[in-house]
Scaffold this active site. Sequence first.
Site, mmCIF file in Angstrom:
data_model
loop_
_atom_site.group_PDB
_atom_site.id
_atom_site.type_symbol
_atom_site.label_atom_id
_atom_site.label_comp_id
_atom_site.label_asym_id
_atom_site.label_seq_id
_atom_site.Cartn_x
_atom_site.Cartn_y
_atom_site.Cartn_z
ATOM 1 N N GLY A 238 0.815 -1.202 0.000
ATOM 2 C CA GLY A 238 0.000 0.000 0.000
ATOM 3 C C GLY A 238 0.851 1.255 0.000
ATOM 4 O O GLY A 238 1.833 1.359 -0.739
ATOM 5 N N ALA A 239 0.508 2.203 0.856
ATOM 6 C CA ALA A 239 1.233 3.474 0.905
ATOM 7 C C ALA A 239 2.678 3.302 1.362
ATOM 8 O O ALA A 239 3.507 4.189 1.149
ATOM 9 C CB ALA A 239 0.506 4.444 1.836
ATOM 10 N N GLY A 241 4.722 1.317 0.079
ATOM 11 C CA GLY A 241 5.531 0.940 -1.078
ATOM 12 C C GLY A 241 5.563 -0.547 -1.292
ATOM 13 O O GLY A 241 4.531 -1.229 -1.267
ATOM 14 N N GLY A 267 -2.160 -3.431 -7.656
ATOM 15 C CA GLY A 267 -1.262 -4.564 -7.537
ATOM 16 C C GLY A 267 -0.931 -5.181 -8.883
ATOM 17 O O GLY A 267 0.212 -5.586 -9.148
ATOM 18 N N ASP A 268 -1.931 -5.251 -9.767
ATOM 19 C CA ASP A 268 -1.707 -5.782 -11.114
ATOM 20 C C ASP A 268 -0.749 -4.886 -11.892
ATOM 21 O O ASP A 268 0.121 -5.371 -12.635
ATOM 22 C CB ASP A 268 -3.037 -5.889 -11.865
ATOM 23 C CG ASP A 268 -4.079 -6.667 -11.080
ATOM 24 O OD1 ASP A 268 -3.710 -7.642 -10.407
ATOM 25 O OD2 ASP A 268 -5.262 -6.285 -11.134
#
Length: 338
Positions: A238-239, A241, A267-268
Amino acid sequence: MIVTLTANPSLDRTVALTGPLVRGAVHRAAATRVDPGGKGVNVARVLRAAGRPVLAVLPGNTGDPLLTALDDHGIGYRAVPTGGPARSNITVAEPDGTTTKLNEPGPAYTDGTLESLRHTVVDTAAAAHWLVMSGSLPPGVPADWYADLVRSVRAAVDGSACRIAVDTSEAPLLSLAAGFPDAAPDLLKPNSDELAQLTGADATTLESAAAAGDTGPVVTAGRRLVERGVGAVLATLGAAGAVLVTADGAWHAVPGPVTARSTVGAGDSSLAGYLVAELAGLDPAERLRHAVAYGSAAVALPGTTLPGPDDVDTGAVEVTPIRPRPLGTPSPALPHHQ
């Protein structure tokens, strides 16, 4: 060429609202759009936009709006006929970036459809640099189907250059891990929840520790998978990294400032960015940089919009090498769920 497998594809409709979503209220849509979806299809869309040769393998029938949408996006595909249309998913996007998703489970497939899909994957993988298996499995498909497919591809393309990446969750992910090292992919892309499922760690701790600069728990979890045969672990956080762990080292990458509009496909996009850099011959640190840059670019785009090269700023991503333990030394204990 990269081959992507989407066993449970979808037609994704995004509805953009003019204000916050209110349960039970009537809303006016500011805009709508329809895209071909499913995690493997998303990876294919990003690779196609980046100018990389890609082939999407998926269940689908001639005339299905899903296949028409792939044609509209210029994505080549091999579709295996099924007994019904692809599922439809709905994304409701609010102006502040909050997204609500309503995903159908998908149709059940016959044994014949699954066998045809397996043969198609094996046939196309023989000429591929990477095979990407992404997403959930449709109802009724055995949880160990990805694990069996990894073994089938490895047996069929023995000696070829094809490598395998997997991005899935829950029962299919746990069944895949139960088959390590024989079913271990060359690249595994878990998020913090999935990494916790695999290692017994606490997902919140993994992400919050990394955000505070302590990547130790993530690296320890990733190294446990590498020690079980996984070639590389790309853990998206997420935020905070992402962390890349291989047998040779570990790296942490943090994105630059970004205004989040939607997390759909982030994520893809990260997985696709990693592959873009790998195909360009870049080293692990740069592959991670590209993964985070593509993922953060996806977050900045609305709904199911996915990034192209013009949306990606690799220069805004900071990559830091991590000094890991030597392979073969005992792993420290991980924080567990309470």
